[in-house]
Design a protein around this motif. Structure first.
Motif, PDB file in Angstrom:
ATOM      1  N   ASP A  29       1.179  -0.613  -0.011  1.00 24.03           N
ATOM      2  CA  ASP A  29      -0.004   0.111  -0.093  1.00 24.03           C
ATOM      3  C   ASP A  29       0.602   1.349  -0.167  1.00 24.03           C
ATOM      4  N   SER A  30       2.090   1.292   0.395  1.00 25.64           N
ATOM      5  CA  SER A  30       3.106   2.125   0.471  1.00 25.64           C
ATOM      6  C   SER A  30       3.910   2.236  -0.931  1.00 25.64           C
ATOM      7  N   PHE A  31       3.458   1.866  -1.395  1.00 23.42           N
ATOM      8  CA  PHE A  31       3.585   2.046  -3.065  1.00 23.42           C
ATOM      9  C   PHE A  31       3.838   3.543  -3.692  1.00 23.42           C
ATOM     10  N   LYS A  32       4.583   4.387  -4.890  1.00 22.18           N
ATOM     11  CA  LYS A  32       4.089   5.267  -5.233  1.00 22.18           C
ATOM     12  C   LYS A  32       3.986   5.083  -6.379  1.00 22.18           C
ATOM     13  N   THR A  33       4.690   4.252  -7.534  1.00 22.03           N
ATOM     14  CA  THR A  33       3.898   3.912  -9.091  1.00 22.03           C
ATOM     15  C   THR A  33       4.084   2.926  -8.968  1.00 22.03           C
ATOM     16  N   ILE A  34       3.520   1.524  -8.164  1.00 22.85           N
ATOM     17  CA  ILE A  34       2.684   0.614  -8.465  1.00 22.85           C
ATOM     18  C   ILE A  34       1.388   0.480  -7.770  1.00 22.85           C
ATOM     19  N   LEU A  35       0.600  -0.445  -8.677  1.00 24.03           N
ATOM     20  CA  LEU A  35      -0.697  -0.539  -7.805  1.00 24.03           C
ATOM     21  C   LEU A  35      -0.692  -2.287  -7.996  1.00 24.03           C
ATOM     22  N   ALA A  55       6.628   6.720 -17.067  1.00 24.90           N
ATOM     23  CA  ALA A  55       7.757   6.130 -17.551  1.00 24.90           C
ATOM     24  C   ALA A  55       8.217   5.854 -15.812  1.00 24.90           C
ATOM     25  N   ILE A  56       9.750   5.316 -16.483  1.00 29.93           N
ATOM     26  CA  ILE A  56      10.650   5.044 -15.247  1.00 29.93           C
ATOM     27  C   ILE A  56      11.206   5.914 -14.462  1.00 29.93           C
ATOM     28  N   ASN A  57      10.627   5.826 -13.168  1.00 33.84           N
ATOM     29  CA  ASN A  57      11.939   7.055 -12.363  1.00 33.84           C
ATOM     30  C   ASN A  57      12.667   6.144 -11.201  1.00 33.84           C
ATOM     31  N   PHE A  58      13.139   7.064  -9.895  1.00 35.91           N
ATOM     32  CA  PHE A  58      13.508   6.283  -8.961  1.00 35.91           C
ATOM     33  C   PHE A  58      12.777   5.457  -8.349  1.00 35.91           C
ATOM     34  N   ASP A  59      11.514   5.079  -8.133  1.00 39.00           N
ATOM     35  CA  ASP A  59      10.551   4.095  -7.457  1.00 39.00           C
ATOM     36  C   ASP A  59      10.497   2.616  -8.053  1.00 39.00           C
ATOM     37  N   VAL A  60       9.948   3.124  -9.521  1.00 37.36           N
ATOM     38  CA  VAL A  60       9.741   1.493 -10.624  1.00 37.36           C
ATOM     39  C   VAL A  60      10.329   0.849  -9.921  1.00 37.36           C
TER      40      VAL A  60
END
Length: 313
Positions: A29-35, A55-60
């Motif tokens: 639940d804490s993911f920023k870029t993934i569900l 688009a891919i950032n630092f978190d993906v």
């Protein structure tokens, strides 16, 4: 500490084990870029940056890897379904972040002289994160709509089976300038000559052509993509987890025996070189001058040299 640093600095055994013992749906639940969600026996992993075409950032990279680990740790999950939210699967690395800035400040670029080891230490963990799809103990089905280009194709081609919309596009345009596909799955999927045809031009192909040459498993009309993929997923999910595991491992080891790991190592090193070659430096400077969208258009449709786009453009 950003996700890239976490990937780089964590001992490899901790990166691989992270989540297998402690990862849960609550943690995702804490993911920023993934569900991440679960529907019956299927884990859904959704790239969730629709405003940037995913688009891919630092978190993906790390969040993708952790989502795969969560699915593997869940005894109720038999199959993983990977797709993108919004208008596209994934448009590659976010060039607004990684290219449209000063060299030495933007991630993945260094002032000269550059250090290949430093670049590899950043990019190799990203490759390993994408390869978590390939190494997943449970099969991964990817469905592509819109675009799966550049780093987006790196991700998609690590899946076990790909269904694609007829009008979707896949390819690796940075093969022209500023990139080398680090997961290097092209040759293993379509053979040497067709891989060269695609990577020596950076051309995009649609779903129908991708299916025809064997890059993806199947292409269907966009309106049927969800239903076709759901049918396949439900069929696979009717097979016991151990049987799915056995078949996947036998096939994967055959590919791995052909030198997949060493090919990826070379590709990741070369990827760093492409971003620090004369042409790569000129491309990033062009991104800074006119914005990455215009620079990419010049690169993909024109003639590029060590000093940037040809005057004939």
């Amino acid at each position: 500490m950003n996700v890239i640093k976490r990937l780089v600095t964590a001992p490899r055994h901790k990166v691989r084990l992270l989540g297998h013992r402690n990862m849960s749906m609550a943690a995702t639940d804490s993911f920023k870029t993934i569900l991440y969600s679960k529907v019956g026996r299927v884990a859904h992993i959704v790239l969730n940056r629709p405003d940037r075409l995913n688009a891919i950032n630092f978190d993906v990279p790390l969040e993708l890897q952790l989502a795969v680990q969560a699915a593997n740790a869940d005894n109720d999950v038999r199959v993983i379904l990977l797709y993108g939210k919004g208008k596209a699967f994934c448009s590659g690395y976010d060039l607004k972040l990684f290219a449209q800035g000063d060299r030495g400040v933007t991630p993945g670029s260094q002032t000269m002289p550059w250090c290949p080891h430093k670049d590899y230490s950043i990019m190799h963990p990203c490759t390993e994160a994408f390869m978590s799809l390939w190494r997943s103990l449970k099969p991964v089905v990817c469905k592509i709509h819109g675009y799966a280009v550049a780093g987006g194709s790196d991700i998609a081609l690590c899946a076990d089976i790909i269904y694609m919309a007829d009008d979707a596009l896949i390819g690796y345009p940075p093969a022209r300038v500023w990139g080398c596909p680090t997961t290097a799955m092209w040759v293993y999927r379509v053979g040497a000559e067709k891989a060269k045809r695609l990577l020596l031009t950076g051309d995009l192909i649609d779903g129908q052509e991708a299916a025809r040459i064997g890059l993806v498993c199947k292409s269907v009309p966009a309106a049927e993509l969800d239903s076709e993929t759901d049918w396949l997923i439900s069929r696979m999910a009717s097979v016991p987890t151990n049987q799915l595991f056995f078949q996947k491992q036998v096939i994967n080891q055959a590919v791995e025996q052909m030198g997949l790991s060493s090919t990826q190592r070379l590709a990741t090193l070369f990827d760093g070189m492409t971003r620090h070659s004369p042409e790569g430096v000129a491309f990033q400077e062009r991104c800074r001058e006119v914005g990455f969208k215009e620079a990419v258009l010049e690169r993909d449709e024109g003639d590029w040299g060590a000093k940037g786009p040809s005057p004939k453009l």
